[in-house]
Scaffold this active site. Structure first.
Site, PDB file in Angstrom:
ATOM      1  N   LYS A  46       2.798  26.987  22.003  1.00 22.45           N
ATOM      2  CA  LYS A  46       2.828  25.678  22.650  1.00 22.45           C
ATOM      3  C   LYS A  46       4.107  24.942  22.247  1.00 22.45           C
ATOM      4  O   LYS A  46       4.543  25.020  21.093  1.00 22.45           O
ATOM      5  CB  LYS A  46       1.595  24.871  22.234  1.00 22.45           C
ATOM      6  CG  LYS A  46       1.404  23.554  22.967  1.00 22.45           C
ATOM      7  CD  LYS A  46       0.103  22.888  22.521  1.00 22.45           C
ATOM      8  CE  LYS A  46      -0.136  21.558  23.198  1.00 22.45           C
ATOM      9  NZ  LYS A  46      -1.396  20.913  22.744  1.00 22.45           N
TER      10      LYS A  46
ATOM     11  N   SER B 187      -4.465  19.370  26.378  1.00 20.64           N
ATOM     12  CA  SER B 187      -3.047  19.385  26.648  1.00 20.64           C
ATOM     13  C   SER B 187      -2.411  20.774  26.535  1.00 20.64           C
ATOM     14  O   SER B 187      -1.257  20.957  26.919  1.00 20.64           O
ATOM     15  CB  SER B 187      -2.341  18.446  25.661  1.00 20.64           C
ATOM     16  OG  SER B 187      -2.507  18.902  24.323  1.00 20.64           O
TER      17      SER B 187
ATOM     18  N   SER C 179      -7.950  19.764  22.936  1.00 26.37           N
ATOM     19  CA  SER C 179      -6.809  20.249  23.717  1.00 26.37           C
ATOM     20  C   SER C 179      -6.651  21.757  23.750  1.00 26.37           C
ATOM     21  O   SER C 179      -5.837  22.276  24.512  1.00 26.37           O
ATOM     22  CB  SER C 179      -5.513  19.619  23.193  1.00 26.37           C
ATOM     23  OG  SER C 179      -5.509  18.233  23.431  1.00 26.37           O
TER      24      SER C 179
END
Length: 520
Positions: free
Chosen positions: A64, A142, A166
């Protein structure tokens, strides 16, 4: 020339990345195709010689884009960090490389991890691979890029960060496994902070075994991270877990407060069928009460923005990232320049122009709740609610919290008439794990989200209803996909719904074990 299985798998993943680039899962893929294949060929040689470094040796792992990497930019999907190159790699990235894993690239996300749908990104929204024609669906956030990359086989597994769900929410909406470990089990050093007391590095994978393989390599104490659990605490947790009686049928808790009318029928059916399956395997199902659940979401959206407003104060156009300077005029007098600087300082145009609207909203919210006039009414009260959430979980779990003194035995607090209707047996029962849905509904349409956002920007916060309590308490939780009949992706007559398993602090192995049973 024949190539081994790791090189072949890597080749297929890289081809998928090129084929599905339009989905926007990656913001920067691996820059050197030949280097990746060479690393995988070396892993093939090690396997042939019986010298594999780890179970993930030779596997492609995506990262990420709020986790620092030395050789690729770390932008947090924000204009204020566009082009930023970290001088070091995060501890979790170093551990992956030491285990022989190959970095597949950096994945897209909501800016600084703030969002539940991966639409707040300077790189553009992430597009679902399972949308119907022009009806684009969300992939969750996210960590939407990491989840989509795994779900579409662009990598073996991926790292994400979980602050209030997330990792678990996008996993639920992409048919993947999303695991959030106990807080402090995995180092946060090198992870760009959103909310320090909540941020946890998690794993997204295609199945529980792959998730556990990655988790086993990144877990452990890191002296560079002050929130990392020290060796004495890890030893205490292990001895605490091992003191539990031998394997037996599990007692599984179902929170009454999670039976809300907003729960979509498809998700409700998946939950019910999964509980039936677990009961058929010999496990016992009990209703429990977690009365502070109704206040947990409000507390989270006070605490997280407050910590974010403090963490993001460093992005002022001087020390980090990009900046926007005030326009200069050679003809201006010194007095004019002084007045202009007072009215338009450096950090104001920089933060106003380079932070996205959702980040600005949360900074304003957090700054207000930390102000002298509001702190007692909001931030302090939210911290008290957080403690009550932790107490609720400690009250229902059979295994005591390994790092807290034994609490006095108290009867469960009942939240409302539904909880009061629970049987006397369920009032006193203590459970091993809790099983809930991960999300309230299947992935909604992006057009539907836009309408909701215009009507009420806070409506999207409600997506985290089932994931936030475990985050506030720092507990391990995993989202596992369950197939149910219905309007499936691609018209196949079935869809996948994420079911969540929550365990006591430190009981990560049991959470994964129950996840494996649900998966099978």
């Amino acid at each position: 020339m024949s190539i081994g299985r790791f090189a072949q798998q890597a080749k297929q993943c890289l081809e998928k990345q090129a084929e599905l680039a339009k989905l926007n899962a990656f913001v920067s893929s691996t820059s050197n195709y030949e280097s990746v294949l060479r690393c995988c060929l070396e892993a093939d040689d090690r396997e042939a010689n019986g010298n594999r470094l780890s179970p993930i040796d030779g596997q492609l792992i995506a990262i990420k884009d709020n986790i620092c990497t030395l050789n690729q930019p770390t932008t947090c999907a924000s204009a204020i960090l566009q082009g930023y190159q970290s001088p070091f790699s995060a501890t979790v990235v170093e551990k992956l490389k030491a285990a022989g894993a190959v970095i597949a690239g950096k994945t897209n996300l909501d800016e600084f991890g703030m969002g539940s749908h991966s639409i707040n990104s300077i790189h553009g929204s992430i597009k679902s691979a399972w949308s119907e024609s022009e009806r684009e669906r969300t992939v969750g956030g996210s960590s939407g890029g990491s989840a989509l990359a795994v779900g579409t086989e662009q990598c073996y597994a991926a790292l994400g960060t979980d602050t209030g769900g997330s990792v678990r929410l996008p996993a639920a909406w992409t048919g993947t496994v999303g695991f959030k470990p106990s807080y402090g089990m995995v180092s946060r050093w090198g992870v760009v902070a959103y909310a320090n007391s909540l941020d946890t590095v998690g794993v997204i994978a295609r199945n529980i075994n792959a998730a556990k393989q990655v988790y086993d390599q990144i877990r452990g104490h890191d002296p560079r991270d002050p929130t990392s659990l020290p060796p004495p605490s890890l030893t205490r947790i292990r001895s605490h877990i091992h003191s539990r009686p031998p394997t037996r049928p599990l007692r599984i808790g179902i929170p009454l407060e999670y039976l809300v009318h907003e729960l979509h029928p498809t998700n409700r059916i998946a939950w019910s069928l999964t509980l039936q399956s677990l009961r058929q395997k010999g496990h016992s199902i009990y209703h429990i009460s977690l009365p502070t659940t109704n206040s947990a979401l409000s507390a989270y959206y006070v605490i997280a923005p407050a910590e974010a407003s403090s963490n993001l104060a460093k992005y002022d156009g001087v020390r980090y990232g990009q900046k926007i300077s005030s326009p200069r005029s050679s003809s201006a007098t010194t007095a004019d320049k002084i007045e202009r600087q007072k009215a338009n300082p450096l950090f104001s145009p920089t933060r106003g122009a380079l932070f996205g609207p959702e980040v600005r909203r949360r900074i304003l919210l957090g700054s207000y709740t930390l102000s002298s006039t509001a702190m007692d009414n909001y931030f302090i009260r939210a911290q008290k609610v957080r403690r009550l959430v932790q107490d609720d979980f400690n009250r229902v779990f059979a295994l005591p919290h390994p790092l807290l003194p034994p609490p006095p035995h108290l009867p469960p607090r009942l939240a409302d008439s539904d909880a009061a209707a629970a049987s006397s047996e369920s009032k006193s029962v203590e459970v091993d794990v809790i099983v809930t849905p991960t999300s309230l509904r299947p992935p909604p349409l992006l057009s539907e989200l836009e309408r909701e956002k215009e009507a009420d920007p806070a409506r999207q916060f409600y997506e985290d209803l089932y994931t936030v309590p475990a985050s506030l308490a720092g507990l391990p939780a995993v989202s596992v996909p369950v197939k149910v009949a219905g309007e499936g992706k691609g018209g196949k007559g079935e869809t996948k719904v994420g079911l969540q398993v929550i365990g006591q602090f430190g009981d990560d192995e049991l959470v994964l074990q129950v996840g494996r049973e649900i998966e099978s």
